[in-house]
Write a protein that holds these residues in place. Sequence first.
Motif: not given
Length: 149
Positions: A19-33, A68-77
């Motif tokens: 996982l790459r929380p260093d580049v996409a913390p919000g997306h990593v949190e969503r995927i792991t949840d 059913d969770k809200p969409n995520l804000k982009q974390e492009f890198s």
Amino acid sequence: MADRLTFNLSTGGDVVIKLRPDVAPGHVERITDLASSGFYDGVKFHRVIPGFMAQGGDPTGTGMSGSDKPNLKQEFSSEPHVRGTCSMARTSDPNSANSQFFICFGDARFLDNQYTVWGQVESGMEYVDALPVGEPPREPGTIVKATVA
């Protein structure tokens, strides 16, 4: 925060993703949840294009739905979309990623800075390579079980 996600695939084995929380913390949190809650268990890879990518993460298997969770804000890198890169699928709205993701089979650098990279396959890419192809495949491959460690 967890540092590995494992997808046990119907194609015969485990795909271990760093996982790459260093580049996409919000997306990593969503995927792991989602993975921890069992959301991905049994989910199909509904779009598999040889030489490009395998896409999954839609509980309906159609590519038209998400969690059913809200969409995520982009974390492009500038992280490169290369073999084994795990990135989020989205609509034309950059802030529409939800639960769908894709794993690159090869070089897809044209996606850099436009899709959120959240991980990199460390082992088991052969099981991704073995997924049935199609949009959708006639007999789609599935995530048997997703685990976070």
